[in-house]
Design a protein around this motif. Structure first.
Motif, PDB file in Angstrom:
ATOM      1  N   ILE A 194       0.840  -1.203   0.000  1.00  0.00           N
ATOM      2  CA  ILE A 194       0.000   0.000   0.000  1.00  0.00           C
ATOM      3  C   ILE A 194       0.874   1.251   0.000  1.00  0.00           C
ATOM      4  CG2 ILE A 194      -1.570   1.367   1.435  1.00  0.00           C
ATOM      5  CD1 ILE A 194      -2.926  -1.265   2.240  1.00  0.00           C
ATOM      6  N   GLY A 195       1.928   1.229   0.812  1.00  0.00           N
ATOM      7  CA  GLY A 195       2.829   2.374   0.846  1.00  0.00           C
ATOM      8  C   GLY A 195       3.501   2.620  -0.483  1.00  0.00           C
ATOM      9  N   GLY A 202       0.803   8.538  -6.224  1.00  0.00           N
ATOM     10  CA  GLY A 202       0.523   9.861  -5.686  1.00  0.00           C
ATOM     11  C   GLY A 202      -0.861   9.989  -5.091  1.00  0.00           C
ATOM     12  N   VAL A 203      -1.284   8.958  -4.336  1.00  0.00           N
ATOM     13  CA  VAL A 203      -2.594   8.982  -3.681  1.00  0.00           C
ATOM     14  C   VAL A 203      -2.395   8.724  -2.193  1.00  0.00           C
ATOM     15  CG1 VAL A 203      -3.818   8.213  -5.740  1.00  0.00           C
ATOM     16  CG2 VAL A 203      -2.947   6.512  -4.118  1.00  0.00           C
ATOM     17  N   THR A 204      -3.469   8.854  -1.421  1.00  0.00           N
ATOM     18  CA  THR A 204      -3.390   8.558   0.003  1.00  0.00           C
ATOM     19  C   THR A 204      -3.294   7.053   0.214  1.00  0.00           C
ATOM     20  OG1 THR A 204      -5.790   8.346   0.300  1.00  0.00           O
ATOM     21  CG2 THR A 204      -4.848  10.566   0.470  1.00  0.00           C
ATOM     22  N   THR A 205      -2.880   6.671   1.414  1.00  0.00           N
ATOM     23  CA  THR A 205      -2.794   5.232   1.702  1.00  0.00           C
ATOM     24  C   THR A 205      -4.173   4.576   1.675  1.00  0.00           C
ATOM     25  OG1 THR A 205      -2.793   5.757   4.078  1.00  0.00           O
ATOM     26  CG2 THR A 205      -0.657   5.398   3.024  1.00  0.00           C
ATOM     27  N   LEU A 211      -7.286   0.645  -4.165  1.00  0.00           N
ATOM     28  CA  LEU A 211      -6.785   0.174  -5.458  1.00  0.00           C
ATOM     29  C   LEU A 211      -6.298  -1.268  -5.361  1.00  0.00           C
ATOM     30  CD1 LEU A 211      -4.787   3.344  -6.619  1.00  0.00           C
ATOM     31  CD2 LEU A 211      -6.946   2.487  -7.570  1.00  0.00           C
ATOM     32  N   LEU A 212      -5.617  -1.576  -4.263  1.00  0.00           N
ATOM     33  CA  LEU A 212      -5.112  -2.942  -4.093  1.00  0.00           C
ATOM     34  C   LEU A 212      -6.272  -3.930  -3.953  1.00  0.00           C
ATOM     35  CD1 LEU A 212      -2.407  -4.454  -3.816  1.00  0.00           C
ATOM     36  CD2 LEU A 212      -2.660  -4.254  -1.342  1.00  0.00           C
TER      37      LEU A 212
END
Length: 235
Positions: A194-195, A202-205, A211-212
């Motif tokens: 995730i990190g 360029g998105v938040t965690t 997304l994952l």
């Protein structure tokens, strides 16, 4: 019992036969870090002390951190060390053959219970209207918790109305505790992925986690498998 509760808590000493951390719980505790409970093992020992004082027949206990879905277990290996053989005749009772009343169900459950366990109680701990812990206690006699639940609730800060007896005679929390180290390894793998996704895209965690999850669903794989692929690709 969060960090502030533990700071003000005397640690009672358990009497009688000692209960020991499962090896898997020791492994998980060595790797687990949480901002809400500063000393998980200390919390376990606090609960152990009160439980064994109140219920001398207590042979095991488990604490489940609900936010993390992690269970840690202490057990007396001499008194609750082996699973019983379920259904020794090799034939499970078919639905509809007959109707069991509550007492008969309890007796059937005890026949299939984990060796050395004859009664259990699950006590939820609620903070700000939300359950944060489940405390499961296991005893070697059928009536060990009779007239003792109120004392346990008072000592442990649990929610009495949520207490459930004899729901885990098969010691399922032990199996969850044995799986805790692997759960932590998988979670670390997912967190790293995730990190990496968050930094690269360029998105938040939180968005990266979404997304994952979406990628795992589309690919028909588990989140940890998707995390492994993501780490390899991003590397």
């Amino acid at each position: 019992m969060t960090r502030d509760d533990q700071d003000d808590q005397d640690y009672p000493t358990a009497e009688g036969d000692p209960v020991e951390l499962l090896p898997q719980s020791r492994e998980a505790l060595d790797e687990y870090v949480t901002p809400s409970v500063d000393d998980v093992e200390g919390l376990l020992r606090v609960i152990e002390g009160w439980a064994v004082r109140t219920v001398p027949e207590c042979v095991a206990l488990s604490v489940t951190l609900l936010d993390d879905d992690l269970t840690f277990t202490l057990v007396d290996p001499d008194r609750a060390g082996r699973p019983s053989d379920p259904d020794p005749d090799g034939e499970a009772q078919q639905d509809g053959d007959f109707v069991l009343d509550e007492r008969e169900w309890a007796e059937m459950a005890r026949e299939r219970a984990f060796a050395g366990i004859a009664s259990t109680v699950c006590l939820p701990v609620v903070e700000k209207g939300r359950a944060v812990l489940n405390i499961d206690l296991y005893a070697s006699t059928a009536h060990a918790f009779h007239d003792r639940i109120e004392g346990l609730v008072s000592a442990l800060g649990a929610w009495q109305a949520g207490a459930v007896t004899n729901a885990d005679l098969g010691f399922e929390t032990r199996r969850r505790a044995e799986a805790a180290p692997e759960r932590l390894r998988v979670q670390r793998l997912v967190d790293v992925a995730i990190g990496l996704v968050a930094a690269r895209v360029g998105v938040t965690t939180d968005d990266a986690a979404g997304l994952l999850n979406q990628a795992a669903d589309k690919a028909g794989v588990t989140e940890s498998q998707a995390a492994t692929v993501a780490r390899v690709l991003l590397a």
